[in-house]
Motif scaffolding. Structure first.
Motif, PDB file in Angstrom:
ATOM      1  N   GLN A 112       0.805  -1.220   0.000  1.00  0.00           N
ATOM      2  CA  GLN A 112       0.000   0.000   0.000  1.00  0.00           C
ATOM      3  C   GLN A 112       0.841   1.275   0.000  1.00  0.00           C
ATOM      4  O   GLN A 112       0.324   2.369  -0.221  1.00  0.00           O
ATOM      5  N   GLY A 113       2.161   1.137   0.270  1.00  0.00           N
ATOM      6  CA  GLY A 113       3.023   2.330   0.320  1.00  0.00           C
ATOM      7  C   GLY A 113       3.797   2.509  -0.963  1.00  0.00           C
ATOM      8  O   GLY A 113       3.211   2.655  -2.042  1.00  0.00           O
ATOM      9  N   ASP A 114       5.123   2.478  -0.878  1.00  0.00           N
ATOM     10  CA  ASP A 114       6.013   2.669  -2.025  1.00  0.00           C
ATOM     11  C   ASP A 114       5.785   1.564  -3.083  1.00  0.00           C
ATOM     12  O   ASP A 114       5.971   0.377  -2.783  1.00  0.00           O
ATOM     13  N   PRO A 115       5.399   1.935  -4.313  1.00  0.00           N
ATOM     14  CA  PRO A 115       5.145   0.928  -5.350  1.00  0.00           C
ATOM     15  C   PRO A 115       6.355   0.040  -5.639  1.00  0.00           C
ATOM     16  O   PRO A 115       6.201  -1.144  -5.965  1.00  0.00           O
ATOM     17  N   TYR A 116       7.565   0.593  -5.523  1.00  0.00           N
ATOM     18  CA  TYR A 116       8.754  -0.238  -5.788  1.00  0.00           C
ATOM     19  C   TYR A 116       8.942  -1.284  -4.690  1.00  0.00           C
ATOM     20  O   TYR A 116       9.377  -2.399  -4.948  1.00  0.00           O
ATOM     21  N   ALA A 154       6.429  -2.566  -3.104  1.00  0.00           N
ATOM     22  CA  ALA A 154       5.369  -3.536  -3.429  1.00  0.00           C
ATOM     23  C   ALA A 154       5.872  -4.524  -4.470  1.00  0.00           C
ATOM     24  O   ALA A 154       5.670  -5.738  -4.353  1.00  0.00           O
ATOM     25  N   GLN A 155       6.550  -4.000  -5.493  1.00  0.00           N
ATOM     26  CA  GLN A 155       7.078  -4.869  -6.546  1.00  0.00           C
ATOM     27  C   GLN A 155       8.094  -5.859  -5.968  1.00  0.00           C
ATOM     28  O   GLN A 155       8.057  -7.058  -6.260  1.00  0.00           O
ATOM     29  N   ARG A 156       8.981  -5.344  -5.090  1.00  0.00           N
ATOM     30  CA  ARG A 156       9.989  -6.233  -4.476  1.00  0.00           C
ATOM     31  C   ARG A 156       9.304  -7.316  -3.635  1.00  0.00           C
ATOM     32  O   ARG A 156       9.700  -8.479  -3.652  1.00  0.00           O
ATOM     33  N   ASN A 157       8.252  -6.924  -2.911  1.00  0.00           N
ATOM     34  CA  ASN A 157       7.549  -7.904  -2.080  1.00  0.00           C
ATOM     35  C   ASN A 157       6.827  -8.959  -2.925  1.00  0.00           C
ATOM     36  O   ASN A 157       6.782 -10.137  -2.561  1.00  0.00           O
ATOM     37  N   ALA A 158       6.261  -8.516  -4.055  1.00  0.00           N
ATOM     38  CA  ALA A 158       5.579  -9.483  -4.949  1.00  0.00           C
ATOM     39  C   ALA A 158       6.602 -10.467  -5.514  1.00  0.00           C
ATOM     40  O   ALA A 158       6.355 -11.680  -5.557  1.00  0.00           O
ATOM     41  N   VAL A 159       7.768  -9.958  -5.908  1.00  0.00           N
ATOM     42  CA  VAL A 159       8.833 -10.822  -6.439  1.00  0.00           C
ATOM     43  C   VAL A 159       9.249 -11.826  -5.361  1.00  0.00           C
ATOM     44  O   VAL A 159       9.384 -13.030  -5.610  1.00  0.00           O
ATOM     45  N   GLY A 180       6.968 -20.302  -5.206  1.00  0.00           N
ATOM     46  CA  GLY A 180       6.616 -21.097  -6.391  1.00  0.00           C
ATOM     47  C   GLY A 180       5.148 -20.959  -6.755  1.00  0.00           C
ATOM     48  O   GLY A 180       4.637 -21.701  -7.606  1.00  0.00           O
ATOM     49  N   ILE A 181       4.454 -20.001  -6.136  1.00  0.00           N
ATOM     50  CA  ILE A 181       3.051 -19.715  -6.474  1.00  0.00           C
ATOM     51  C   ILE A 181       3.018 -18.873  -7.765  1.00  0.00           C
ATOM     52  O   ILE A 181       3.957 -18.140  -8.061  1.00  0.00           O
ATOM     53  N   ASP A 182       1.892 -18.996  -8.525  1.00  0.00           N
ATOM     54  CA  ASP A 182       1.843 -18.399  -9.874  1.00  0.00           C
ATOM     55  C   ASP A 182       1.484 -16.913  -9.932  1.00  0.00           C
ATOM     56  O   ASP A 182       1.743 -16.255 -10.949  1.00  0.00           O
ATOM     57  N   SER A 183       0.788 -16.393  -8.917  1.00  0.00           N
ATOM     58  CA  SER A 183       0.273 -15.019  -9.030  1.00  0.00           C
ATOM     59  C   SER A 183       0.039 -14.433  -7.631  1.00  0.00           C
ATOM     60  O   SER A 183       0.049 -15.181  -6.644  1.00  0.00           O
ATOM     61  N   VAL A 184      -0.183 -13.111  -7.578  1.00  0.00           N
ATOM     62  CA  VAL A 184      -0.461 -12.478  -6.275  1.00  0.00           C
ATOM     63  C   VAL A 184      -1.828 -11.797  -6.315  1.00  0.00           C
ATOM     64  O   VAL A 184      -2.312 -11.427  -7.380  1.00  0.00           O
ATOM     65  N   LYS A 185      -2.420 -11.633  -5.133  1.00  0.00           N
ATOM     66  CA  LYS A 185      -3.682 -10.881  -5.019  1.00  0.00           C
ATOM     67  C   LYS A 185      -3.462  -9.677  -4.112  1.00  0.00           C
ATOM     68  O   LYS A 185      -2.772  -9.797  -3.093  1.00  0.00           O
ATOM     69  N   VAL A 186      -4.065  -8.544  -4.512  1.00  0.00           N
ATOM     70  CA  VAL A 186      -3.979  -7.322  -3.707  1.00  0.00           C
ATOM     71  C   VAL A 186      -5.381  -6.739  -3.540  1.00  0.00           C
ATOM     72  O   VAL A 186      -6.226  -6.903  -4.414  1.00  0.00           O
ATOM     73  N   GLU A 187      -5.609  -6.063  -2.432  1.00  0.00           N
ATOM     74  CA  GLU A 187      -6.925  -5.488  -2.147  1.00  0.00           C
ATOM     75  C   GLU A 187      -6.928  -3.995  -2.461  1.00  0.00           C
ATOM     76  O   GLU A 187      -6.077  -3.252  -1.937  1.00  0.00           O
ATOM     77  N   ALA A 212      -3.017   1.614  -7.735  1.00  0.00           N
ATOM     78  CA  ALA A 212      -2.754   1.404  -9.178  1.00  0.00           C
ATOM     79  C   ALA A 212      -1.258   1.415  -9.515  1.00  0.00           C
ATOM     80  O   ALA A 212      -0.793   0.540 -10.263  1.00  0.00           O
ATOM     81  N   PRO A 213      -0.431   2.366  -8.968  1.00  0.00           N
ATOM     82  CA  PRO A 213       0.991   2.353  -9.331  1.00  0.00           C
ATOM     83  C   PRO A 213       1.684   1.049  -8.929  1.00  0.00           C
ATOM     84  O   PRO A 213       2.534   0.542  -9.659  1.00  0.00           O
ATOM     85  N   ALA A 214       1.299   0.495  -7.785  1.00  0.00           N
ATOM     86  CA  ALA A 214       1.903  -0.775  -7.342  1.00  0.00           C
ATOM     87  C   ALA A 214       1.502  -1.908  -8.285  1.00  0.00           C
ATOM     88  O   ALA A 214       2.341  -2.702  -8.726  1.00  0.00           O
ATOM     89  N   ILE A 215       0.215  -1.961  -8.631  1.00  0.00           N
ATOM     90  CA  ILE A 215      -0.271  -3.030  -9.525  1.00  0.00           C
ATOM     91  C   ILE A 215       0.462  -2.953 -10.867  1.00  0.00           C
ATOM     92  O   ILE A 215       0.896  -3.963 -11.421  1.00  0.00           O
ATOM     93  N   GLU A 216       0.603  -1.726 -11.366  1.00  0.00           N
ATOM     94  CA  GLU A 216       1.249  -1.538 -12.670  1.00  0.00           C
ATOM     95  C   GLU A 216       2.685  -2.099 -12.651  1.00  0.00           C
ATOM     96  O   GLU A 216       3.087  -2.834 -13.555  1.00  0.00           O
TER      97      GLU A 216
END
Ligand code: KIV
Length: 272
Positions: A98-102, A104-109, A116-123, A129-133
């Motif tokens: 919810q904070g810094d989009p970068y 968020a990207q590092r956490n998703a990675v 080994g999971i295929d995808s992430v979900k965010v609320e 939007a910047p994080a999702i992008e």
């Protein structure tokens, strides 16, 4: 009678999107450990979601707020090992996107790489939007989530049905369109009026997956312990129980205790 799975091909975001086009409903359940995920996969679900509802059903917390990314990684890894056919998804926990989009990207990675999971979900919608992008740009499929987003329960003040007023319904509809534009592969709609879920489902080309959002969504998701009747104190209107495992487990444990106390377990055949 069980569901007969017609093929063993791994389900991907492409297949999930096609299911909306062909009108095949998408069946999703949560799992948090290897044993249950193996059984859920054999039952024929299309997707297994490692929900942050693990905070409630695995850790005994009242909300999903306390669960951490390291907790989610442990649950995610065990589920990924069980899944061959079902597509998998994992929740990004509260505070990791919810904070810094970068960040968020590092956490998703981190979540994808270490589980080994295929995808992430965010609320959430436009606020994140910047994080999702950025997450999608790094090649990670994103499942959106609108309506009752439990990580915001303290802001909402309760777990009640959301978007009953037109202003919130309009925002939800716009958020859904934005999630589609950003490239999310599907959207969870949680605890909103069935008619609004129908409007959203008809307005976007990506699938909607409902929980407490009525029959018009392209798919449905439930927490596995809830639908198996293991979580006996939880009975919202939308929940259909397919078993009473809670009662069966208590009875089985009681029988075991009686046998041990009576000295009838183990018997002659159960010893070396
Ligand atoms: O955490 C969870 O289990 C979820 C699903 C029910 C959608 O988000």
């Amino acid at each position: 009678m069980g569901y007969i799975v017609s093929d063993s091909k791994k389900i991907t975001t492409k297949r999930i999107r096609e299911m909306k086009q062909t009108g095949e409903k998408i069946a999703v359940l949560t799992s948090y450990d290897y044993t249950i995920a193996s059984l859920v996969e054999q039952g024929g679900v299309d997707m297994i979601h490692v929900g942050d509802s693990a905070s409630n059903v695995m850790q005994g917390n009242y909300t999903t707020v306390p669960i951490t990314i390291d907790d989610m990684i442990v649950y995610g890894r065990t589920v990924a090992r069980a899944c061959r056919r079902a597509m998998t998804c994992i929740d990004m926990p509260f505070g990791t996107y919810q904070g810094d989009p970068y960040e968020a990207q590092r956490n998703a990675v981190k979540l994808i790489q270490q589980t080994g999971i295929d995808s992430v979900k965010v609320e959430g919608g436009e606020e994140i939007a910047p994080a999702i992008e950025l997450i999608i740009r790094s090649g990670i499929p994103v499942f959106g989530h609108l309506g009752l987003t439990p990580q915001s329960v303290y802001q909402f003040g309760s777990f009640a049905v959301r978007a009953q007023e037109e202003a919130e319904a309009k925002k939800l509809l716009n958020d859904a369109k934005q999630l589609e534009q950003l490239g999310c592969f599907a959207i969870v709609l949680e605890k909103i009026p069935a008619d609004l879920a129908r409007r959203v489902t008809e307005s976007v080309a990506i699938p909607t997956v409902g929980i407490g959002a009525g029959p018009h969504c392209d798919g449905q998701v439930l927490v596995v312990q809830d639908m198996l009747g293991m979580n006996m104190g939880f009975s919202p209107k939308f929940l259909r129980r397919y078993n009473n495992l809670g009662e069966q487990i208590i009875e089985s444990v009681g029988n075991y205790v009686s046998d041990v106390k009576a000295g009838t377990y183990p018997n002659e055949q159960e010893q070396y």
